[in-house]
Design a protein around this motif. Structure first.
Motif, mmCIF file in Angstrom:
data_model
loop_
_atom_site.group_PDB
_atom_site.id
_atom_site.type_symbol
_atom_site.label_atom_id
_atom_site.label_comp_id
_atom_site.label_asym_id
_atom_site.label_seq_id
_atom_site.Cartn_x
_atom_site.Cartn_y
_atom_site.Cartn_z
ATOM 1 N N HIS A 58 7.833 0.490 -1.329
ATOM 2 C CA HIS A 58 6.508 0.079 -1.133
ATOM 3 C C HIS A 58 5.600 -0.226 -2.439
ATOM 4 C CE1 HIS A 58 7.795 1.723 2.780
ATOM 5 N NE2 HIS A 58 6.790 0.778 3.407
ATOM 6 N N PRO A 59 6.051 -1.391 -3.044
ATOM 7 C CA PRO A 59 5.344 -1.728 -3.992
ATOM 8 C C PRO A 59 3.563 -1.989 -3.913
ATOM 9 C CG PRO A 59 6.439 -3.752 -3.462
ATOM 10 C CD PRO A 59 6.842 -2.518 -2.733
ATOM 11 N N ALA A 60 2.704 -1.840 -5.016
ATOM 12 C CA ALA A 60 1.540 -2.160 -4.907
ATOM 13 C C ALA A 60 1.341 -3.893 -4.586
ATOM 14 C CB ALA A 60 0.609 -1.609 -6.030
ATOM 15 N N VAL A 61 2.356 -4.489 -5.261
ATOM 16 C CA VAL A 61 2.106 -5.796 -5.421
ATOM 17 C C VAL A 61 3.426 -6.682 -5.949
ATOM 18 C CG1 VAL A 61 1.181 -5.931 -8.003
ATOM 19 C CG2 VAL A 61 0.473 -7.804 -6.366
ATOM 20 N N ILE A 62 3.692 -7.643 -5.276
ATOM 21 C CA ILE A 62 4.807 -8.494 -5.588
ATOM 22 C C ILE A 62 4.374 -9.552 -6.451
ATOM 23 C CG2 ILE A 62 6.812 -9.835 -4.953
ATOM 24 C CD1 ILE A 62 6.698 -7.425 -2.655
ATOM 25 N N ALA A 63 4.752 -10.164 -7.696
ATOM 26 C CA ALA A 63 4.016 -11.126 -8.423
ATOM 27 C C ALA A 63 5.372 -11.974 -8.537
ATOM 28 C CB ALA A 63 3.771 -10.801 -9.782
ATOM 29 N N GLU A 89 2.997 -17.164 -5.864
ATOM 30 C CA GLU A 89 2.405 -16.396 -4.843
ATOM 31 C C GLU A 89 2.224 -14.742 -5.458
ATOM 32 O OE1 GLU A 89 2.578 -15.986 -0.102
ATOM 33 O OE2 GLU A 89 4.366 -16.406 -1.305
ATOM 34 N N VAL A 90 1.139 -14.180 -4.927
ATOM 35 C CA VAL A 90 0.792 -12.790 -5.465
ATOM 36 C C VAL A 90 0.661 -12.042 -3.921
ATOM 37 C CG1 VAL A 90 -0.700 -11.057 -6.428
ATOM 38 C CG2 VAL A 90 -0.288 -13.247 -7.517
ATOM 39 N N ILE A 91 1.560 -11.049 -3.722
ATOM 40 C CA ILE A 91 1.751 -10.463 -2.264
ATOM 41 C C ILE A 91 1.339 -9.126 -2.476
ATOM 42 C CG2 ILE A 91 3.428 -9.844 -0.417
ATOM 43 C CD1 ILE A 91 5.312 -12.640 -1.477
ATOM 44 N N ASP A 92 0.181 -8.665 -1.857
ATOM 45 C CA ASP A 92 -0.266 -7.440 -1.576
ATOM 46 C C ASP A 92 0.289 -6.879 -0.323
ATOM 47 O OD1 ASP A 92 -2.075 -8.233 0.168
ATOM 48 O OD2 ASP A 92 -3.883 -8.135 -1.197
ATOM 49 N N ARG A 93 -0.222 -5.500 -0.267
ATOM 50 C CA ARG A 93 0.134 -4.771 0.834
ATOM 51 C C ARG A 93 -0.345 -5.432 2.224
ATOM 52 N NH1 ARG A 93 2.030 0.558 -0.960
ATOM 53 N NH2 ARG A 93 1.105 1.065 -2.863
ATOM 54 N N GLU A 94 -1.461 -6.118 2.217
ATOM 55 C CA GLU A 94 -2.195 -6.892 3.491
ATOM 56 C C GLU A 94 -1.476 -8.062 3.734
ATOM 57 O OE1 GLU A 94 -4.217 -4.976 1.019
ATOM 58 O OE2 GLU A 94 -3.820 -3.379 2.495
ATOM 59 N N HIS A 95 -0.726 -8.744 2.995
ATOM 60 C CA HIS A 95 -0.043 -9.866 2.898
ATOM 61 C C HIS A 95 0.885 -10.050 4.129
ATOM 62 C CE1 HIS A 95 2.313 -13.649 2.000
ATOM 63 N NE2 HIS A 95 1.140 -13.808 1.241
ATOM 64 N N PRO A 96 0.817 -10.856 4.821
ATOM 65 C CA PRO A 96 1.863 -11.089 6.203
ATOM 66 C C PRO A 96 2.883 -11.232 5.678
ATOM 67 C CG PRO A 96 0.559 -13.051 5.820
ATOM 68 C CD PRO A 96 -0.189 -12.368 5.094
ATOM 69 N N GLY A 97 3.251 -11.432 4.515
ATOM 70 C CA GLY A 97 4.812 -11.589 4.484
ATOM 71 C C GLY A 97 5.398 -10.252 3.450
ATOM 72 N N TYR A 98 4.482 -9.339 3.309
ATOM 73 C CA TYR A 98 4.842 -8.333 2.492
ATOM 74 C C TYR A 98 5.951 -7.309 2.696
ATOM 75 C CZ TYR A 98 4.133 -3.498 0.376
ATOM 76 O OH TYR A 98 4.531 -2.422 -0.282
ATOM 77 N N ASP A 99 6.188 -7.123 4.025
ATOM 78 C CA ASP A 99 7.511 -6.160 4.440
ATOM 79 C C ASP A 99 8.725 -7.229 4.012
ATOM 80 O OD1 ASP A 99 6.377 -3.847 4.980
ATOM 81 O OD2 ASP A 99 6.079 -4.698 7.295
ATOM 82 N N GLU A 100 8.430 -8.351 4.499
ATOM 83 C CA GLU A 100 9.852 -9.250 4.053
ATOM 84 C C GLU A 100 10.020 -9.633 2.497
ATOM 85 O OE1 GLU A 100 11.488 -13.828 4.917
ATOM 86 O OE2 GLU A 100 9.627 -13.442 5.718
ATOM 87 N N ALA A 101 8.949 -9.470 1.932
ATOM 88 C CA ALA A 101 9.167 -9.641 0.269
ATOM 89 C C ALA A 101 9.489 -8.372 -0.455
ATOM 90 C CB ALA A 101 7.788 -10.258 -0.185
ATOM 91 N N ARG A 102 9.372 -7.421 0.295
ATOM 92 C CA ARG A 102 9.810 -6.001 -0.408
ATOM 93 C C ARG A 102 11.178 -5.547 -0.113
ATOM 94 N NH1 ARG A 102 9.754 -1.389 2.825
ATOM 95 N NH2 ARG A 102 8.703 -1.496 4.700
ATOM 96 N N ASP A 106 4.660 1.552 -5.372
ATOM 97 C CA ASP A 106 3.349 1.745 -5.904
ATOM 98 C C ASP A 106 2.957 1.124 -7.317
ATOM 99 O OD1 ASP A 106 2.782 3.465 -3.337
ATOM 100 O OD2 ASP A 106 3.332 4.967 -4.551
ATOM 101 N N GLY A 107 4.041 0.346 -7.374
ATOM 102 C CA GLY A 107 4.103 -0.445 -8.763
ATOM 103 C C GLY A 107 3.881 -1.974 -8.661
ATOM 104 N N MET A 108 4.397 -2.645 -9.585
ATOM 105 C CA MET A 108 4.207 -4.211 -9.592
ATOM 106 C C MET A 108 5.899 -4.509 -9.577
ATOM 107 S SD MET A 108 2.579 -6.999 -11.869
ATOM 108 C CE MET A 108 3.324 -6.614 -13.513
ATOM 109 N N VAL A 109 6.160 -5.572 -8.950
ATOM 110 C CA VAL A 109 7.524 -6.139 -8.899
ATOM 111 C C VAL A 109 7.285 -7.662 -9.417
ATOM 112 C CG1 VAL A 109 9.486 -7.260 -7.509
ATOM 113 C CG2 VAL A 109 8.375 -5.192 -6.770
ATOM 114 N N ILE A 110 7.878 -7.760 -10.467
ATOM 115 C CA ILE A 110 8.064 -9.308 -11.217
ATOM 116 C C ILE A 110 9.085 -9.904 -10.251
ATOM 117 C CG2 ILE A 110 8.157 -10.338 -13.127
ATOM 118 C CD1 ILE A 110 7.024 -8.386 -14.563
#
Length: 471
Positions: free
Chosen positions: A51-56, A28-41, A95-99
């Motif tokens: 607040h990362p730009a994206v979570i891979a 799953e690739v989770i961006d700022r608009e993803h409903p699970g973004y706040d939980e994933a970060r 603002d970056g990428m979380v692996i």
């Protein structure tokens, strides 16, 4: 040195980054608009609000290779998440990428060879559950929700370390994806420089996707000393504990905590909320007269308020503190290595403890030596083999409005202990991100240049340079 200055990361187009990852990853690739973004970060420490730009969210090594390839080409700031339990929150970046490796949960135990192959999203509780099926264990942390990856890469202190060494001392090999996208196995023969740095060098080497550990016979039940002493006798108890710790056999790694009794049903209700001295020890060997003799001095430091010593399942020992350190609460922890715990040093710690700001806050003394000290100083990146103790100042609280007070207490207590320290700091208990630069020398000591050289060798473009500078 890396070609890119990590202090001024390049501007990236977030949508291009997200699209590239979604095209390349199975996970799953989770961006700022993803409903699970706040939980994933979110990570364990509630102080961390990045607040990362994206979570891979990778499903395996192939996904990690793809994520690293994208990072190398588009050059976002990169952080790597294993268990997400580290105090400084290095798992997430702004603002970056979380692996994100947290879904990589494979554990394979070979009871004949006494080894375990562990993927990087596994926690110590999950690993212990599998190894204890065979009465085996490898040294891990003191809270079972701690991630295997971060703790091991930073060294790895735990309740059996004097008998079996640090977590990193029990590594046989690691699988790591380096900045060029190559999947490498590092051990004593293959990529030895990388293997050296992975044992205590912390972050910035690449993405470690799995660990192979040596296992030791232990459990399923172990003998324990668990004694609560009155705070009124704290100075006497700490001094007597110091002397007992130095005389303890290597099968015991004595610990002492200045704390307030938490509202734990396993602890006497009449003591809940009371300031006390906790003394604990686990015998890293069979139960019986030898274990009782080894643990007895920890039970005789002064007249106790309660003695809860006795046999206990190892998995319970490893998870007993979990409720006291729940995810989402706020934490700040910073420690010193200490060669000599003098009476003056003990007095300085007690003076700081008198100002302890919350019942959740505590000061912890850990005993080193034994198997840790027998590893030659230059055999691993971990640089504090000769220290006899580690003293950690751990603030815990709930209200964000109390941040400055709680963190200020821990920093002041750490400063007060500095004259008595050996000058070393433990990367897994090294404050928050703003402490990183001042602690580089303390964390790596004489190994700093070699750690930097290894990072530059395997990451000449600085893909992981921001991660390397986090505590």
């Amino acid at each position: 040195m890396p070609d890119t200055d990590p202090a001024t990361p390049p501007v990236i187009e977030e949508r291009a980054l997200v699209d590239r990852l979604r095209a390349a990853l199975r996970g799953e690739v989770i961006d700022r608009e993803h409903p699970g973004y706040d939980e994933a970060r979110c990570v364990w420490n509630g102080v961390i609000d990045r607040h990362p730009a994206v979570i891979a969210r990778c499903t395996g090594t192939a996904d990690v290779v793809e994520a690293v390839t994208v990072a190398r080409e588009l050059r976002p700031v990169v952080s790597v998440r294993g268990g997400g339990h580290q105090v400084a929150g290095s798992a997430v970046c702004d603002d970056g990428m979380v692996i994100d490796l947290s879904r990589m949960k494979g554990v394979y135990v070979d009871p004949e060879a006494r080894t375990a192959r562990v993927q990087a999203g596994v926690t110590w509780g999950e690993l212990d559950r599998e190894t204890q099926l065979f009465g085996l264990a490898t040294p891990g942390g003191e809270v079972s929700i701690t991630g295997v990856a971060g703790l091991t890469l930073g060294g790895g202190m735990g309740v059996t370390m004097r008998a079996f060494g640090l977590s990193c001392d029990n590594l046989r090999s690691v699988e790591i994806v380096t900045a060029d996208g190559a999947v490498r196995t590092a051990d004593h023969e293959r990529e030895p420089e990388l293997f050296w740095a992975a044992r205590g060098g912390g972050r910035g080497l690449g993405v470690v996707t799995s660990f192979e550990f040596e296992l030791h016979p232990l459990g399923p039940e172990v003998a324990t000393a668990q004694v609560i002493y009155p705070y009124e006798n704290a100075e006497t108890v700490v001094r007597n504990w110091r002397d007992a710790a130095l005389a303890s056999p290597e099968t015991v790694s004595p610990e002492l905590a200045l704390w307030s009794v938490p509202p734990d049903p396993a602890l006497p209700a009449e003591l809940h909320g009371r300031k006390v001295v906790f003394v604990v020890g686990v015998h890293a060997g069979p139960q019986g007269p030898e274990a009782d003799t080894a643990l007895a001095p920890l039970r005789q430091l002064a007249p106790p308020l309660a003695d809860l010593s006795g046999p206990m399942p190892y998995v319970v020992v490893q998870s007993a503190q979990d409720p006291m350190f729940p995810s989402g609460e706020r934490y700040f922890m910073k420690s010193h290595f200490v060669d000599e715990l003098s009476d003056e040093a003990i007095r300085a710690v007690l003076d700081s403890d008198a100002q302890r700001p919350t019942p959740q806050s505590l000061i912890v003394f850990r005993t080193l030596g034994g198997a840790i000290a027998r590893v030659p100083e230059d055999d691993t990146a971990f640089a504090h083999r000769s220290a006899r103790f580690n003293v950690s100042f751990d603030a815990g609280w709930s209200d964000p409005a109390f941040d400055a007070t709680a963190i200020g207490w821990a920093r002041a207590a750490w400063d007060a202990m500095k004259p008595y320290s050996s000058g070393g700091a433990y990367i897994n208990l090294a404050g928050l991100g703003e402490d990183a630069e001042e602690l580089v020398d303390a964390v790596y000591g004489p190994h700093e240049k070699q750690v930097d050289h290894t990072r530059a060798t395997y990451d000449p473009q600085g893909v992981f340079a921001p991660a390397a500078r986090m505590p």
